[in-house]
Design an enzyme around this catalytic site. Structure first.
Site, PDB file in Angstrom:
ATOM      1  CG  ASP A  79      -2.273   0.738   0.878  1.00  0.00           C
ATOM      2  OD1 ASP A  79      -2.313   1.948   1.165  1.00  0.00           O
ATOM      3  OD2 ASP A  79      -3.239   0.152   0.332  1.00  0.00           O
ATOM      4  CG  ASP A  80       0.612   6.024   0.858  1.00  0.00           C
ATOM      5  OD1 ASP A  80       1.595   6.230   0.148  1.00  0.00           O
ATOM      6  OD2 ASP A  80      -0.184   6.925   1.221  1.00  0.00           O
ATOM      7  CE  LYS A 156      -5.980   1.336  -1.467  1.00  0.00           C
ATOM      8  NZ  LYS A 156      -5.871   0.829  -0.072  1.00  0.00           N
ATOM      9  CG  ASP A 158      -6.012   6.295  -2.060  1.00  0.00           C
ATOM     10  OD1 ASP A 158      -7.189   6.700  -2.126  1.00  0.00           O
ATOM     11  OD2 ASP A 158      -5.466   5.991  -0.979  1.00  0.00           O
ATOM     12  CB  SER A 190      -9.643   4.918  -4.027  1.00  0.00           C
ATOM     13  OG  SER A 190      -8.814   3.853  -3.639  1.00  0.00           O
ATOM     14  NE  ARG A 215     -11.993   1.172   0.609  1.00  0.00           N
ATOM     15  CZ  ARG A 215     -11.120   1.939   1.276  1.00  0.00           C
ATOM     16  NH1 ARG A 215      -9.831   1.783   1.089  1.00  0.00           N
ATOM     17  NH2 ARG A 215     -11.545   2.828   2.154  1.00  0.00           N
ATOM     18  CG  ASP A 219      -9.351   4.552   4.685  1.00  0.00           C
ATOM     19  OD1 ASP A 219      -9.868   4.437   3.550  1.00  0.00           O
ATOM     20  OD2 ASP A 219      -8.294   5.167   4.890  1.00  0.00           O
TER      21      ASP A 219
HETATM   22  C1  GLA Z   1      -6.399   6.098   1.879  1.00  0.00           C
HETATM   23  C2  GLA Z   1      -6.946   4.747   1.483  1.00  0.00           C
HETATM   24  C3  GLA Z   1      -6.399   3.669   2.398  1.00  0.00           C
HETATM   25  C4  GLA Z   1      -4.885   3.669   2.347  1.00  0.00           C
HETATM   26  C5  GLA Z   1      -4.360   5.052   2.691  1.00  0.00           C
HETATM   27  C6  GLA Z   1      -2.859   5.164   2.458  1.00  0.00           C
HETATM   28  O1  GLA Z   1      -6.874   6.514   3.130  1.00  0.00           O
HETATM   29  O2  GLA Z   1      -8.352   4.727   1.511  1.00  0.00           O
HETATM   30  O3  GLA Z   1      -6.893   2.402   2.033  1.00  0.00           O
HETATM   31  O4  GLA Z   1      -4.462   3.280   1.070  1.00  0.00           O
HETATM   32  O5  GLA Z   1      -4.979   6.071   1.909  1.00  0.00           O
HETATM   33  O6  GLA Z   1      -2.351   6.411   2.771  1.00  0.00           O
END
Ligand code: GLA
Length: 433
Positions: A79-80, A156, A158, A190, A215, A219
């Site tokens: 992820d991030d 993914k 975002d 997202s 999404r 979260d």
């Molecule tokens: C957003 C996304 C999360 C995650 C964070 C990472 O909030 O919805 O799922 O990926 O960013 O910073």
């Protein structure tokens, strides 16, 4: 005027583009770093848990060696906070060199050698939500190609730090760019979560054409409150959700937090059961190195997984919401089977809920019932009253075979089930609802 027409044509060609990458015909399953490991980049003080190649290698090893991969949990998703704060001299994203000394391509090879897949994260905007370099419109092609060069299997995208206009261009363009690489890359958007998740702001027809999953909502956090809030939103908006979903295009209520700190075992079963009813992607965000055997048993429940992975890909619905705090959920499955979940919102004691299958809209017939979490079976006529005992914040989940109107003895012999769940010898096609 001229410009307006050009813009309209450009938008139209993007909007009518259909995603046909052949992947994720059933909801994707695997592991995703975010909820459990967030943006921990402090490898000096927390080497085991920081976002680094070691963490993803550890999780890959667990997926491959502890029976997860064989059940379908094959994605390992970054992820991030994976990237360097700077793009390289050719403008490409690059992994943080200290935390990912081997680079992303080496990691994807490691996973592929073990029958696993790699997912990565990016952001339509100037920065990711965590403040790392984002993908502005001019960088979409380059970033898609970089991920394909690294043999990434899922992406993914975002939506922090961009506006609605940029997103309306960027999400379809990224879909096109990923497809143009020639590598099948599952595409998670997202986008809807940044616009309240509902029409008219969100166009699910278009999303189904450009993304494999999306999404819809906020979260998930490591608490029952958060899980319940998500459940409530998805089923309050179930008509929209159900018509949006299908093979290759899934609503994503966010990660499974089973195995973390916030849920009891009953609540863990509830999340697993309702994510199966919703045909949700099953991305665990937990520590597979230390997960308890109880949590593992829930996540590795074969019947719950096969309900989630049903090839028809029809998202289930809530069919009953009792004032006393019991909800009943139903999902139609292949071979005229179905799944039922009895869920308790109560906080007193196990509730003995009494009903019949015919009250739950089942047609006349005799049904074979398989209790997903106790492995018990029984035979039930549509008209026979039964009682399920549902724990506070817990579920009872059933797999219900197609109704039989004859050959009941073949159905059930000596207390043991004969035939498989997919044996349609007794199938008598009926519409349930
Ligand atoms: C957003 C996304 C999360 C995650 C964070 C990472 O909030 O919805 O799922 O990926 O960013 O910073």
């Amino acid at each position: 005027m001229h410009l307006a027409v050009l813009l309209f044509v450009a938008l139209l060609s993007v909007a009518t583009f259909a995603l046909d990458n052949g992947v994720m015909r059933v909801p994707p399953m695997g592991w995703l770093a975010w909820e459990r490991f967030r943006c921990d980049i402090d490898c000096e003080h927390d080497p085991k848990n920081c976002i680094s190649e070691n963490l993803f290698i550890d999780m890959a090893d667990r997926l491959a060696e502890d029976g997860w991969r064989e059940l379908g949990y094959v994605y390992v998703n970054i992820d991030d906070c994976w990237s360097s704060m700077k793009r390289d001299d050719k403008g490409r994203l690059q992994a943080d060199p200290k935390r990912f000394p081997g680079g992303i391509h080496k990691l994807s090879r490691y996973l592929h050698d073990r029958g696993l897949k790699l997912g990565i994260y990016g952001d339509m905007g100037t920065h990711t939500c965590g403040g790392y370099p984002g993908t502005t419109l001019d960088k979409i092609d380059l970033d898609a190609q970089t991920f394909a060069d690294w043999e990434v299997d899922m992406f993914k995208f975002d939506g922090c730090y961009s506006n609605a206009t940029e997103q309306a261009l960027g999400y379809p363009l990224m879909s096109k760019a990923l497809n143009a690489t020639g590598r099948p890359i599952g595409y998670s958007c997202s986008w809807p979560a940044y616009h309240g998740g509902l029409p008219p702001k969100v166009n699910y027809t278009q999303l189904g054409e450009i993304c494999n999953l999306w999404r819809n909502y906020g979260d998930i956090q490591d608490s029952w409150d958060s899980v319940l809030n998500i459940i409530n939103w998805f089923f309050e908006n179930q008509e929209v959700m159900i018509s949006a979903a299908g093979p290759g295009k899934w609503n994503d209520p966010d990660m499974l937090i089973v195995g973390d700190f916030g849920l009891s075992m009953d609540q863990s079963r509830s999340q697993m059961a309702l994510w199966a009813i919703m045909a949700a992607p099953l991305f665990m965000s937990n520590d597979l190195r230390t997960i308890s055997s109880k949590a593992r048993t829930i996540l590795q429940n074969k019947m719950a997984i096969s309900i989630n992975q049903d090839p028809m890909g029809i998202q289930g619905r809530r069919i009953v919401k009792e004032k006393i705090g019991i909800d009943v959920f139903w999902r139609p499955l292949s071979n005229n089977a179905s799944a039922l979940v009895f869920f308790s919102r109560r906080n007193d004691m196990p509730y003995r809920y009494q009903t019949t299958l015919s009250k739950l809209n089942y047609t006349t017939g005799t049904y074979k019932i398989y209790d997903v979490f106790t492995d018990k079976t029984m035979i039930l006529k549509d008209s026979t009253g039964f009682v399920v005992s549902v724990n506070p914040t817990g579920v009872v989940m059933w797999y219900v075979s197609a109704p039989a109107t004859r050959n009941l003895r073949q159905f059930h012999k000596g207390g043991r089930l004969r035939g498989s769940a997919h044996d349609d010898e007794n199938a008598n096609p009926r519409v349930f609802l």
